[in-house]
Design a protein around this motif. Structure first.
Motif, PDB file in Angstrom:
ATOM      1  N   MET A  83      -2.877  22.739 -15.683  1.00 54.58           N
ATOM      2  CA  MET A  83      -3.536  23.571 -16.696  1.00 54.58           C
ATOM      3  C   MET A  83      -3.166  23.144 -18.115  1.00 54.58           C
ATOM      4  O   MET A  83      -3.976  23.278 -19.032  1.00 54.58           O
ATOM      5  N   ALA A  84      -1.983  22.580 -18.308  1.00 61.96           N
ATOM      6  CA  ALA A  84      -1.633  22.057 -19.630  1.00 61.96           C
ATOM      7  C   ALA A  84      -2.544  20.881 -19.976  1.00 61.96           C
ATOM      8  O   ALA A  84      -3.016  20.749 -21.105  1.00 61.96           O
ATOM      9  N   VAL A  85      -2.827  20.033 -18.994  1.00 62.02           N
ATOM     10  CA  VAL A  85      -3.738  18.903 -19.207  1.00 62.02           C
ATOM     11  C   VAL A  85      -5.155  19.417 -19.449  1.00 62.02           C
ATOM     12  O   VAL A  85      -5.824  18.984 -20.384  1.00 62.02           O
ATOM     13  N   VAL A  86      -5.601  20.351 -18.634  1.00 64.21           N
ATOM     14  CA  VAL A  86      -6.950  20.903 -18.804  1.00 64.21           C
ATOM     15  C   VAL A  86      -7.095  21.522 -20.188  1.00 64.21           C
ATOM     16  O   VAL A  86      -8.062  21.252 -20.907  1.00 64.21           O
ATOM     17  N   ASN A  87      -6.128  22.329 -20.584  1.00 63.60           N
ATOM     18  CA  ASN A  87      -6.222  23.052 -21.853  1.00 63.60           C
ATOM     19  C   ASN A  87      -6.079  22.150 -23.077  1.00 63.60           C
ATOM     20  O   ASN A  87      -6.631  22.456 -24.132  1.00 63.60           O
ATOM     21  N   ASN A 126       5.984  21.466 -26.790  1.00 61.21           N
ATOM     22  CA  ASN A 126       6.647  21.419 -25.477  1.00 61.21           C
ATOM     23  C   ASN A 126       5.700  20.975 -24.376  1.00 61.21           C
ATOM     24  O   ASN A 126       6.143  20.513 -23.326  1.00 61.21           O
ATOM     25  N   ASN A 127       4.394  21.122 -24.608  1.00 58.61           N
ATOM     26  CA  ASN A 127       3.420  20.714 -23.591  1.00 58.61           C
ATOM     27  C   ASN A 127       3.382  19.205 -23.393  1.00 58.61           C
ATOM     28  O   ASN A 127       2.936  18.730 -22.352  1.00 58.61           O
ATOM     29  N   GLU A 128       3.844  18.441 -24.383  1.00 58.75           N
ATOM     30  CA  GLU A 128       3.746  16.986 -24.266  1.00 58.75           C
ATOM     31  C   GLU A 128       4.498  16.466 -23.044  1.00 58.75           C
ATOM     32  O   GLU A 128       3.971  15.643 -22.292  1.00 58.75           O
ATOM     33  N   GLU A 129       5.722  16.945 -22.818  1.00 54.80           N
ATOM     34  CA  GLU A 129       6.494  16.483 -21.658  1.00 54.80           C
ATOM     35  C   GLU A 129       5.823  16.910 -20.350  1.00 54.80           C
ATOM     36  O   GLU A 129       5.785  16.139 -19.397  1.00 54.80           O
ATOM     37  N   VAL A 130       5.298  18.124 -20.329  1.00 58.48           N
ATOM     38  CA  VAL A 130       4.605  18.620 -19.132  1.00 58.48           C
ATOM     39  C   VAL A 130       3.384  17.751 -18.848  1.00 58.48           C
ATOM     40  O   VAL A 130       3.136  17.347 -17.708  1.00 58.48           O
ATOM     41  N   ILE A 131       2.610  17.442 -19.894  1.00 52.60           N
ATOM     42  CA  ILE A 131       1.405  16.623 -19.752  1.00 52.60           C
ATOM     43  C   ILE A 131       1.771  15.210 -19.305  1.00 52.60           C
ATOM     44  O   ILE A 131       1.158  14.657 -18.385  1.00 52.60           O
ATOM     45  N   LEU A 132       2.777  14.625 -19.938  1.00 52.08           N
ATOM     46  CA  LEU A 132       3.208  13.272 -19.562  1.00 52.08           C
ATOM     47  C   LEU A 132       3.690  13.220 -18.116  1.00 52.08           C
ATOM     48  O   LEU A 132       3.343  12.290 -17.373  1.00 52.08           O
ATOM     49  N   ASP A 133       4.488  14.217 -17.701  1.00 52.83           N
ATOM     50  CA  ASP A 133       4.953  14.262 -16.309  1.00 52.83           C
ATOM     51  C   ASP A 133       3.768  14.326 -15.353  1.00 52.83           C
ATOM     52  O   ASP A 133       3.736  13.630 -14.336  1.00 52.83           O
ATOM     53  N   TYR A 134       2.776  15.155 -15.670  1.00 47.54           N
ATOM     54  CA  TYR A 134       1.587  15.282 -14.824  1.00 47.54           C
ATOM     55  C   TYR A 134       0.845  13.942 -14.747  1.00 47.54           C
ATOM     56  O   TYR A 134       0.483  13.476 -13.662  1.00 47.54           O
TER      57      TYR A 134
END
Length: 160
Positions: A83-87, A126-134
């Motif tokens: 959802m972080a990527v989608v958003n 903070n979403n950058e790390e989540v997006i990169l991990d995904y």
């Protein structure tokens, strides 16, 4: 005399273009008003019996539905960070752009920086790390080329 006639013809041509343009703007405006009042009047049906009518609904239940590990609206794989990527990513471009690219973490970071510098991508915080991990987990760099080799193909012979 000939100059005046040419000038008059040019003025008439410009006048015709303006009249047609105004009529088109008026008709598009009327269609927009009709659509706002009754969107269902713009549903298109096929005469072909083998086609089904597809209805797009904006119900929250269907908006982020996942089946068989795939987010139906975007085609992205279901995993942590989806959802972080989608958003953050699909606001500006199609999810297909993400799916077709396979990169290392460094290249994903470079791509994000390029989008921030040239395409007005906001600070992901903070979403950058989540997006990169995904992205690194689900769309990593492959050494197989643009697409994987075809397997389990039933080949047939063309009759000449």
């Amino acid at each position: 005399m000939k100059r005046q006639e040419n000038f008059k013809n040019q003025v008439r041509s410009i006048y015709k273009v303006l009249v047609v343009s105004l009529i088109m703007v008026f008709l598009i405006g009327i269609l927009g008003i009709i659509y706002m009042v009754s969107p269902s009047s713009f549903s298109f049906k096929s005469d072909r019996p083998d086609t089904k009518m597809i209805t797009v609904t904006e119900e929250e239940d269907d908006w982020d539905k996942v089946e068989n590990g795939v987010h139906l609206r975007t085609g992205l794989k279901e995993a942590d960070g989806l959802m972080a990527v989608v958003n953050n990513c699909t606001n500006c471009h199609s999810a297909q752009l993400v799916i077709q690219n396979r990169m290392s973490r460094e290249r994903w970071v470079e791509t994000i920086r390029w989008m921030q510098e040239t395409q007005n991508l906001w600070d992901l915080g903070n979403n950058e790390e989540v997006i990169l991990d995904y992205l690194v987990t689900n769309y990593p760099l492959l050494k197989k080329g643009r697409r994987e080799n075809l397997t389990d193909i039933e080949w047939y012979t063309l009759n000449e």
